[in-house]
Design a protein around this motif. Structure first.
Motif, mmCIF file in Angstrom:
data_model
loop_
_atom_site.group_PDB
_atom_site.id
_atom_site.type_symbol
_atom_site.label_atom_id
_atom_site.label_comp_id
_atom_site.label_asym_id
_atom_site.label_seq_id
_atom_site.Cartn_x
_atom_site.Cartn_y
_atom_site.Cartn_z
ATOM 1 N N VAL A 42 0.848 -1.198 0.000
ATOM 2 C CA VAL A 42 0.000 0.000 0.000
ATOM 3 C C VAL A 42 0.889 1.255 0.000
ATOM 4 O O VAL A 42 0.606 2.233 -0.700
ATOM 5 N N GLY A 43 1.993 1.184 0.747
ATOM 6 C CA GLY A 43 2.959 2.296 0.747
ATOM 7 C C GLY A 43 3.511 2.531 -0.651
ATOM 8 O O GLY A 43 3.606 3.667 -1.125
ATOM 9 N N ILE A 44 3.870 1.443 -1.338
ATOM 10 C CA ILE A 44 4.393 1.557 -2.708
ATOM 11 C C ILE A 44 3.291 2.101 -3.617
ATOM 12 O O ILE A 44 3.531 2.981 -4.446
ATOM 13 N N ALA A 45 2.052 1.616 -3.418
ATOM 14 C CA ALA A 45 0.922 2.119 -4.216
ATOM 15 C C ALA A 45 0.772 3.622 -4.038
ATOM 16 O O ALA A 45 0.560 4.357 -5.007
ATOM 17 N N SER A 46 0.919 4.115 -2.802
ATOM 18 C CA SER A 46 0.742 5.556 -2.588
ATOM 19 C C SER A 46 1.864 6.345 -3.256
ATOM 20 O O SER A 46 1.651 7.458 -3.730
ATOM 21 N N ALA A 47 3.068 5.740 -3.345
ATOM 22 C CA ALA A 47 4.159 6.410 -4.071
ATOM 23 C C ALA A 47 3.847 6.490 -5.566
ATOM 24 O O ALA A 47 4.300 7.394 -6.263
ATOM 25 N N LEU A 48 3.047 5.528 -6.066
ATOM 26 C CA LEU A 48 2.737 5.485 -7.507
ATOM 27 C C LEU A 48 1.608 6.441 -7.909
ATOM 28 O O LEU A 48 1.413 6.704 -9.099
ATOM 29 N N VAL A 49 0.876 6.936 -6.895
ATOM 30 C CA VAL A 49 -0.244 7.830 -7.205
ATOM 31 C C VAL A 49 0.283 9.079 -7.914
ATOM 32 O O VAL A 49 1.274 9.682 -7.487
ATOM 33 N N GLY A 50 -0.351 9.440 -9.012
ATOM 34 C CA GLY A 50 0.071 10.596 -9.805
ATOM 35 C C GLY A 50 1.065 10.202 -10.887
ATOM 36 O O GLY A 50 1.538 11.042 -11.633
ATOM 37 N N ASP A 51 1.389 8.904 -10.963
ATOM 38 C CA ASP A 51 2.320 8.373 -11.956
ATOM 39 C C ASP A 51 3.616 9.185 -12.065
ATOM 40 O O ASP A 51 3.972 9.674 -13.140
ATOM 41 N N PRO A 52 4.340 9.335 -10.930
ATOM 42 C CA PRO A 52 5.583 10.120 -10.977
ATOM 43 C C PRO A 52 6.659 9.404 -11.783
ATOM 44 O O PRO A 52 6.690 8.176 -11.813
ATOM 45 N N LYS A 53 7.511 10.216 -12.430
ATOM 46 C CA LYS A 53 8.580 9.635 -13.252
ATOM 47 C C LYS A 53 9.626 8.929 -12.406
ATOM 48 O O LYS A 53 10.163 7.908 -12.786
ATOM 49 N N VAL A 54 9.888 9.532 -11.233
ATOM 50 C CA VAL A 54 10.959 9.022 -10.376
ATOM 51 C C VAL A 54 10.355 8.411 -9.111
ATOM 52 O O VAL A 54 9.446 8.985 -8.518
ATOM 53 N N LEU A 55 10.853 7.240 -8.726
ATOM 54 C CA LEU A 55 10.388 6.607 -7.487
ATOM 55 C C LEU A 55 11.569 6.446 -6.546
ATOM 56 O O LEU A 55 12.642 5.992 -6.960
ATOM 57 N N ILE A 56 11.353 6.829 -5.283
ATOM 58 C CA ILE A 56 12.421 6.733 -4.296
ATOM 59 C C ILE A 56 11.924 5.844 -3.163
ATOM 60 O O ILE A 56 10.896 6.127 -2.548
ATOM 61 N N PHE A 57 12.644 4.759 -2.907
ATOM 62 C CA PHE A 57 12.227 3.805 -1.886
ATOM 63 C C PHE A 57 13.314 3.674 -0.830
ATOM 64 O O PHE A 57 14.447 3.308 -1.145
ATOM 65 N N ASP A 58 12.968 3.953 0.433
ATOM 66 C CA ASP A 58 13.936 3.851 1.521
ATOM 67 C C ASP A 58 13.794 2.480 2.179
ATOM 68 O O ASP A 58 12.761 2.193 2.779
ATOM 69 N N GLU A 59 14.803 1.641 2.061
ATOM 70 C CA GLU A 59 14.819 0.294 2.652
ATOM 71 C C GLU A 59 13.479 -0.428 2.432
ATOM 72 O O GLU A 59 12.795 -0.800 3.394
ATOM 73 N N PRO A 60 13.101 -0.664 1.160
ATOM 74 C CA PRO A 60 11.752 -1.175 0.891
ATOM 75 C C PRO A 60 11.468 -2.584 1.394
ATOM 76 O O PRO A 60 10.303 -2.957 1.498
ATOM 77 N N THR A 61 12.489 -3.375 1.739
ATOM 78 C CA THR A 61 12.185 -4.751 2.168
ATOM 79 C C THR A 61 12.497 -5.011 3.640
ATOM 80 O O THR A 61 12.380 -6.142 4.103
ATOM 81 N N VAL A 62 12.846 -3.946 4.393
ATOM 82 C CA VAL A 62 13.170 -4.153 5.809
ATOM 83 C C VAL A 62 11.948 -4.672 6.572
ATOM 84 O O VAL A 62 10.843 -4.173 6.402
ATOM 85 N N GLY A 63 12.144 -5.717 7.356
ATOM 86 C CA GLY A 63 11.067 -6.226 8.202
ATOM 87 C C GLY A 63 10.098 -7.161 7.499
ATOM 88 O O GLY A 63 9.139 -7.613 8.106
ATOM 89 N N LEU A 64 10.328 -7.454 6.211
ATOM 90 C CA LEU A 64 9.419 -8.363 5.505
ATOM 91 C C LEU A 64 9.934 -9.801 5.617
ATOM 92 O O LEU A 64 11.129 -10.022 5.795
ATOM 93 N N ASP A 65 9.017 -10.769 5.476
ATOM 94 C CA ASP A 65 9.478 -12.159 5.513
ATOM 95 C C ASP A 65 9.992 -12.548 4.123
ATOM 96 O O ASP A 65 9.802 -11.805 3.155
ATOM 97 N N PRO A 66 10.676 -13.696 3.995
ATOM 98 C CA PRO A 66 11.335 -14.026 2.719
ATOM 99 C C PRO A 66 10.399 -13.992 1.510
ATOM 100 O O PRO A 66 10.772 -13.485 0.455
#
Ligand code: ADP
Length: 309
Positions: free
Chosen positions: A140-164
């Motif tokens: 959902v966080g990634i989805a909110s970054a995609l709102v407005g179809d921005p050209k550039v996406l910046i993700f800070d530690e996108p997989t921290v705390g996730l299971d394998p």
């Protein structure tokens, strides 16, 4: 195209960034790699306009974040390390709210529908965010970054705390997004960069110490003790078995799959050859190894070698 030039930032006496320069071309996925405290979040917060730099410039498609912050913010989608989600909202309400905040001009329903499909959250569309798993919240966080179809996406530690399993899903989503967007992501995991990024920028104590195509980073510092091991079976069990092997310092599962086997990147202590021990440990648990090869150097060794220079 995003260009970062000579960024410096201090917090009181702490120098968080010291003349950081790098760029990301259109359609490129760049990994900002460094240990905790290296300055990754500070750099990302400046690039996205949440923090101001003491000196240096950031431009996105030629627009400067300090001179034209509104314009740059429209071009950039940001996923902070802890996404600011509202637990009392449904996923649909939250993304609609983000759409309004960003003053999107495109037809809302169709736009959100497309984002929900890309991030695979249609199944939880009407659920409360409070009731979602960490993996779904991240989507959902990634989805909110995609709102407005921005050209550039910046993700800070996108997989921290996730299971394998969630890590594999998120990495493959990042790779897909990289086809249409310029992506900068931060991580402290070398195998994440190898799995996702075209180029790696290594940052240590606020300075850039390497900026290479991903395939070149290991050879840039010489070979070493890191192995790609392909093992059949259940991911959680295999991770536990490999991590328990004497001399192994870290194990990460990559998204690379071969029938019912995944590839695990195994780092070992300097000067140790852990291959026999890995074989014995897996054989004891009847976990078939169907491939094992040297995969260059560990992040630890990259740092040692680069800081020696
Ligand atoms: P990373 O994201 O790579 O872990 P950060 O950018 O969070 O690194 O931090 C870089 C350095 O700046 C660290 O030494 C950290 O302790 C310090 N730092 C970060 N934020 C603050 C702050 N708000 N106040 C004081 N020091 C900070």
């Amino acid at each position: 195209m995003i260009e970062v030039k000579g960024l410096s930032k201090r917090y009181g006496k702490v120098v968080a960034l010291d003349g950081v320069t790098f760029s990301a071309s259109d359609g490129e996925i760049v990994g900002l790699l460094g240990p905790n405290g290296a300055g990754k979040s500070t750099a990302m917060n400046i690039i996205t306009g949440y923090l101001s730099a003491d000196s240096g410039t950031v431009t996105v498609d030629g627009a400067s974040i300090s001179d034209e912050p509104e314009k740059v913010k429209r071009l950039v989608g940001y996923l902070p390390e802890i996404p600011p989600l509202y637990p009392d909202m449904k996923v649909s309400e939250y993304l609609s709210f983000v759409c309004d905040l960003k003053k999107c001009s495109v037809p809302k329903a169709a736009h959100l529908d497309e984002i929900a499909k890309v991030t695979k959250i249609t199944g939880v569309w009407d659920r409360l965010i409070a009731n979602l798993s960490k993996g779904y919240r991240q989507r959902v966080g990634i989805a909110s970054a995609l709102v407005g179809d921005p050209k550039v996406l910046i993700f800070d530690e996108p997989t921290v705390g996730l299971d394998p399993g969630q890590i594999i899903e998120t990495r493959s989503l990042l790779r897909r997004l990289g086809r249409r967007h310029t992506v900068i992501l931060s991580t402290h995991i070398l195998s994440e960069v190898e799995a996702v990024c075209d180029r790696v920028v290594i940052i240590d104590r606020g300075r850039i110490i390497a900026n290479e195509k991903t395939g070149d980073i290991s050879s840039a510092v010489g070979g070493g003790r890191r192995y790609a091991v392909k093992v059949c079976g259940q991911t959680g069990e295999i991770l536990n078995v490999l991590r328990a092997v004497d001399g192994v310092t870290s194990v990460e599962v990559t998204g690379e799959r071969d029938l019912d086997a995944y590839v695990y990147m195994v780092d070992s202590e300097r000067g140790r050859d852990v291959r026999r021990a890995i074989f014995s440990a897996c054989a004891e648990r009847r976990l078939p190894i169907i491939g094992m090869e040297s995969a260059g150097v560990s992040l630890e060794e990259v740092f040692m070698k680069l800081t020696e220079k």
